[in-house]
Design an enzyme around this catalytic site. Structure first.
Site, PDB file in Angstrom:
ATOM      1  N   GLU A  79      17.521  11.856  51.052  1.00 32.38           N
ATOM      2  CA  GLU A  79      18.507  12.659  50.336  1.00 32.38           C
ATOM      3  C   GLU A  79      18.322  14.126  50.709  1.00 32.38           C
ATOM      4  OE1 GLU A  79      17.875  13.181  46.055  1.00 32.38           O
ATOM      5  OE2 GLU A  79      16.337  11.633  46.190  1.00 32.38           O
ATOM      6  N   CYS A 111      16.918   8.702  45.339  1.00 33.39           N
ATOM      7  CA  CYS A 111      15.577   8.204  45.699  1.00 33.39           C
ATOM      8  C   CYS A 111      15.540   6.699  45.952  1.00 33.39           C
ATOM      9  CB  CYS A 111      14.578   8.557  44.596  1.00 33.39           C
ATOM     10  SG  CYS A 111      14.488  10.317  44.264  1.00 33.39           S
ATOM     11  N   HIS A 233       9.122   3.876  41.099  1.00 26.96           N
ATOM     12  CA  HIS A 233       9.502   5.156  41.700  1.00 26.96           C
ATOM     13  C   HIS A 233       8.791   6.234  40.875  1.00 26.96           C
ATOM     14  CE1 HIS A 233      11.565   8.639  43.006  1.00 26.96           C
ATOM     15  NE2 HIS A 233      12.282   8.776  41.901  1.00 26.96           N
TER      16      HIS A 233
HETATM   17  N1  COA Z   1       0.127  19.812  27.121  1.00 29.52           N
HETATM   18  C1  COA Z   1       0.445  18.537  27.374  1.00 29.52           C
HETATM   19  N2  COA Z   1       1.730  18.080  27.499  1.00 29.52           N
HETATM   20  C2  COA Z   1       2.706  19.008  27.413  1.00 29.52           C
HETATM   21  C3  COA Z   1       2.448  20.358  27.146  1.00 29.52           C
HETATM   22  C4  COA Z   1       1.079  20.765  27.014  1.00 29.52           C
HETATM   23  N3  COA Z   1       0.744  22.024  26.779  1.00 29.52           N
HETATM   24  N4  COA Z   1       3.616  21.017  27.112  1.00 29.52           N
HETATM   25  C5  COA Z   1       4.605  20.108  27.320  1.00 29.52           C
HETATM   26  N5  COA Z   1       4.051  18.887  27.498  1.00 29.52           N
HETATM   27  C6  COA Z   1       4.713  17.629  27.781  1.00 29.52           C
HETATM   28  C7  COA Z   1       5.981  17.415  26.996  1.00 29.52           C
HETATM   29  O1  COA Z   1       5.708  16.914  25.683  1.00 29.52           O
HETATM   30  C8  COA Z   1       6.689  16.400  27.870  1.00 29.52           C
HETATM   31  O2  COA Z   1       6.128  15.121  27.675  1.00 29.52           O
HETATM   32  P1  COA Z   1       7.026  13.928  27.072  1.00 29.52           P
HETATM   33  O3  COA Z   1       8.189  13.770  28.025  1.00 29.52           O
HETATM   34  O4  COA Z   1       6.108  12.780  27.064  1.00 29.52           O
HETATM   35  O5  COA Z   1       7.460  14.396  25.726  1.00 29.52           O
HETATM   36  C9  COA Z   1       6.293  16.824  29.288  1.00 29.52           C
HETATM   37  O6  COA Z   1       5.149  17.675  29.130  1.00 29.52           O
HETATM   38  C10 COA Z   1       7.388  17.581  29.996  1.00 29.52           C
HETATM   39  O7  COA Z   1       7.865  18.550  29.101  1.00 29.52           O
HETATM   40  P2  COA Z   1       9.411  18.901  29.028  1.00 29.52           P
HETATM   41  O8  COA Z   1       9.598  19.864  27.928  1.00 29.52           O
HETATM   42  O9  COA Z   1      10.247  17.665  29.040  1.00 29.52           O
HETATM   43  O10 COA Z   1       9.541  19.657  30.429  1.00 29.52           O
HETATM   44  P3  COA Z   1      10.777  20.295  31.116  1.00 29.52           P
HETATM   45  O11 COA Z   1      11.888  20.546  30.189  1.00 29.52           O
HETATM   46  O12 COA Z   1      10.228  21.435  31.876  1.00 29.52           O
HETATM   47  O13 COA Z   1      11.314  19.137  32.140  1.00 29.52           O
HETATM   48  C11 COA Z   1      11.340  17.518  33.884  1.00 29.52           C
HETATM   49  C12 COA Z   1      10.486  18.234  32.836  1.00 29.52           C
HETATM   50  C13 COA Z   1      10.516  16.455  34.541  1.00 29.52           C
HETATM   51  C14 COA Z   1      12.547  16.878  33.193  1.00 29.52           C
HETATM   52  C15 COA Z   1      11.816  18.559  34.926  1.00 29.52           C
HETATM   53  O14 COA Z   1      10.708  18.984  35.657  1.00 29.52           O
HETATM   54  C16 COA Z   1      12.875  18.029  35.851  1.00 29.52           C
HETATM   55  O15 COA Z   1      14.067  18.151  35.579  1.00 29.52           O
HETATM   56  N6  COA Z   1      12.470  17.415  37.025  1.00 29.52           N
HETATM   57  C17 COA Z   1      13.401  16.886  38.000  1.00 29.52           C
HETATM   58  C18 COA Z   1      14.126  15.646  37.540  1.00 29.52           C
HETATM   59  C19 COA Z   1      13.269  14.416  37.512  1.00 29.52           C
HETATM   60  O16 COA Z   1      12.278  14.302  38.177  1.00 29.52           O
HETATM   61  N7  COA Z   1      13.708  13.429  36.736  1.00 29.52           N
HETATM   62  C20 COA Z   1      13.018  12.156  36.613  1.00 29.52           C
HETATM   63  C21 COA Z   1      13.896  10.964  36.749  1.00 29.52           C
HETATM   64  S1  COA Z   1      14.411  10.740  38.414  1.00 29.52           S
END
Ligand code: COA
Length: 391
Positions: A79, A111, A233
Site C-alpha cells: 500500500e 494491509c 496482522h
Molecule cells: N500507560 C499505559 N497505557 C497507556 C498510557 C500510559 N501512560 N496512556 C495511554 N495508554 C493506553 C490507552 O489506554 C490505550 O490502550 P487501550 O486501547 O487498551 O485503551 C493505548 O495506550 C492507546 O491510547 P489511545 O488514547 O487510544 O492512543 P491514540 O489516540 O494516540 O491512538 C492509535 C492510538 C493506535 C489508534 C493511533 O496510533 C493510530 O491511529 N494508529 C494508526 C491506525 C492503526 O494502526 N489502526 C489499527 C487497526 S489497522
C-alpha cells in the site's frame, strides 16, 4: 496435493528509533507507547530503501538459481506504491534475475493484500505443480511527524515462496474472508500519508476478526483448542492482543487461553522491534512465532488472521511441516535486528523529510552497511535506479 509456504524471509532497514525517546520528544508518557500501544522500537526507512529494494532484499536469500527458472509468478502486495501504473514486481523480477516468462503484478487492499496473493499462488500451483510463486509484502508505514499514527509506523518486507510439498507451512482449503465498506484508514491518490480514524480502525479490526473467526469455526467445526497458536496482522502489538482477548471468553479452558496468550507473545516479538510493516506484518508475526516459540512441532495447526483497513479480513490456517525450523534463517534474522543502528529523534525526523522530498544522503544511509543489499541509488526523470552494495 500439499501446497504452502516453502521459504520465508524478511528484511528491515538498518535504522530504528527508540519508542521511549520518541514519546519523550512528543511529551507523551513512554508507557503509552511501550505498554498501551506495545511497541519498543520502530524501523525507520532511509531514502535508499523503498518497496522495491526492500522486497528484493527480503527475497534474494530464498531465491535459488533453480527457483529463478521455476518461478512463474511474482506478486508484490503493497500500500506504499511508488507508481500508479508500473508494478514493483517487475523491478524486483529484474533485480532477482528471474526467468522472463513470468507474470508480475502488484496487489492492493491496505494491509491485507499479501493474503489474497498467497491464496492466488496456491490456486496457481494446484494447476502448475512444477512451478513456484514468489509473494512479497513490502511497505513503508508513514503517518507523518507528530501525527496520531506516528508511533505505529515502521518499514520492511517479507518474501515467501509458495510451492508444492512446502517445507514450512502446508495451507488448508479453509480460508474465510469478511468484507465491510468502512472508512477507518484510507489514502486518496496523491496523498503522502493515510487518513485514519484511529478508534474506528481498532473497532473495525476487532469486528472483522470476530466475524471471520466465528464464520470459520461454523464452517469448519474447528475450535480454539484445535490451534497450537494464532498469528494476527500486527499494526502494533496491542491490537492483535485485543482481538485475541475478545474471543478468550469464560467458556474457553485455561490451558487453551494460556497457550494462545503465550503464542501471541512469541508471534509479536519481532513486530515489537520493527513496528507496522503493513502488508508484511502478519507474515513477520508468523516468522516471529516460528523462530521464537519453543514448543511448536510438526503437524501443529496455526491459525492466521489477515486484516486490511477499508476493510477485508481473512482467517485461514496451515500445518507445520516436519523440519520447518531447519529452513528458517533464525540466526540471520536475529543478526539483522540486533545489528541495526539507533538514530535520535532529530535524525529520524531528518530521514523522514528526506523520504518525503525524495532526497538522498547515501553517506549517512549506506555507511557501515554490513549486508549485501539492494538499494535505491537515484531517481532521474521519475525513473528509479537500483544498485547492489556488497562489502
Ligand atoms: N500507560 C499505559 N497505557 C497507556 C498510557 C500510559 N501512560 N496512556 C495511554 N495508554 C493506553 C490507552 O489506554 C490505550 O490502550 P487501550 O486501547 O487498551 O485503551 C493505548 O495506550 C492507546 O491510547 P489511545 O488514547 O487510544 O492512543 P491514540 O489516540 O494516540 O491512538 C492509535 C492510538 C493506535 C489508534 C493511533 O496510533 C493510530 O491511529 N494508529 C494508526 C491506525 C492503526 O494502526 N489502526 C489499527 C487497526 S489497522
Amino acid at each position: 496435493m500439499s501446497i504452502g509456504i516453502d521459504q520465508i524471509n524478511f528484511y528491515v532497514p538498518k535504522f530504528y528509533v527508540d519508542m521511549a525517546k520518541l514519546a519523550e520528544a512528543r511529551q507523551v508518557d513512554p508507557n503509552k507507547f511501550l505498554i498501551g500501544i506495545g511497541q519498543t522500537e520502530m524501523a525507520v526507512s532511509p531514502m535508499s530503501q523503498d518497496i522495491v529494494s526492500m522486497g528484493a532484499n527480503a527475497a534474494q536469500s530464498i531465491v535459488t538459481e533453480d527457483d529463478k527458472k521455476q518461478i512463474g509468478m511474482v506478486i508484490v502486495a503493497t500500500e506504499s506504491a511508488i507508481d500508479s501504473a508500473k508494478a514493483s514486481a517487475v523491478q524486483i523480477h529484474n533485480l532477482l534475475g528471474i526467468q522472463p516468462f513470468a507474470r508480475c503484478f502488484e496487489m492492493k487492499e491496505a494491509c491485507y493484500a499479501a493474503t489474497p496473493a498467497i491464496q492466488m499462488a496456491k490456486d496457481y500451483i494446484a494447476k502448475r505443480p512444477d512451478e513456484k510463486v514468489l509473494v512479497i509484502a513490502s511497505d513503508t508505514a508513514r503517518y507523518g511527524l507528530n501525527s496520531g499514527g506516528e508511533p505505529t509506523q515502521g518499514a520492511g518486507a517479507v518474501a515467501m515462496m509458495v510451492s508444492q510439498n512446502p517445507r514450512i507451512l502446508e495451507l488448508n482449503d479453509d480460508a474465510v474472508a469478511y468484507t465491510e465498506d468502512v472508512y477507518d484508514f484510507w489514502r486518496p491518490t496523491g496523498q503522502p500519508y493515510p487518513l485514519v480514524d484511529g478508534a474506528l480502525s481498532k473497532d473495525a479490526y476487532i469486528r472483522s476478526f470476530q466475524e471471520s473467526w466465528s464464520e470459520y469455526a461454523r464452517r469448519t467445526n474447528k475450535q480454539l483448542d484445535d490451534f497450537a497458536s494464532l498469528c494476527f496482522h500486527v499494526p502494533f502489538t496491542k491490537m492483535g492482543k485485543k482481538a485475541l482477548d475478545s474471543i478468550l471468553t469464560d467458556d474457553i479452558n485455561d490451558e487453551t487461553k494460556e497457550r494462545l496468550t503465550n503464542g501471541y507473545d512469541a508471534a509479536t516479538y519481532y513486530n515489537r522491534y520493527v513496528g507496522n510493516i503493513y502488508t508484511g506484518s502478519l507474515y513477520l508475526s508468523l516468522i516471529s512465532l516460528l523462530e521464537t516459540h519453543e514448543n511448536l512441532s510438526a503437524g501443529d495447526s496455526i491459525g492466521l488472521f489477515s486484516y486490511g483497513s477499508g476493510s477485508v479480513g481473512e482467517f485461514f490456517s496451515g500445518q507445520l511441516v516436519d523440519g520447518f525450523k531447519d529452513v528458517l534463517d533464525i540466526e540471520g534474522h536475529k543478526a539483522l535486528l540486533n545489528n541495526r543502528t539507533e538514530i535520535s529523534v532529530d535524525d529520524y525526523e531528518a530521514f523522514f523529510k528526506r523520504f518525503d522530498n525524495l532526497e538522498f544522503d547515501h553517506d549517512v544511509e549506506l555507511a557501515d552497511e554490513k549486508n549485501e543489499i539492494f538499494y535505491l541509488e537515484s531517481i532521474n526523470d521519475h525513473i528509479r535506479q537500483y544498485n547492489t552494495l556488497n562489502q
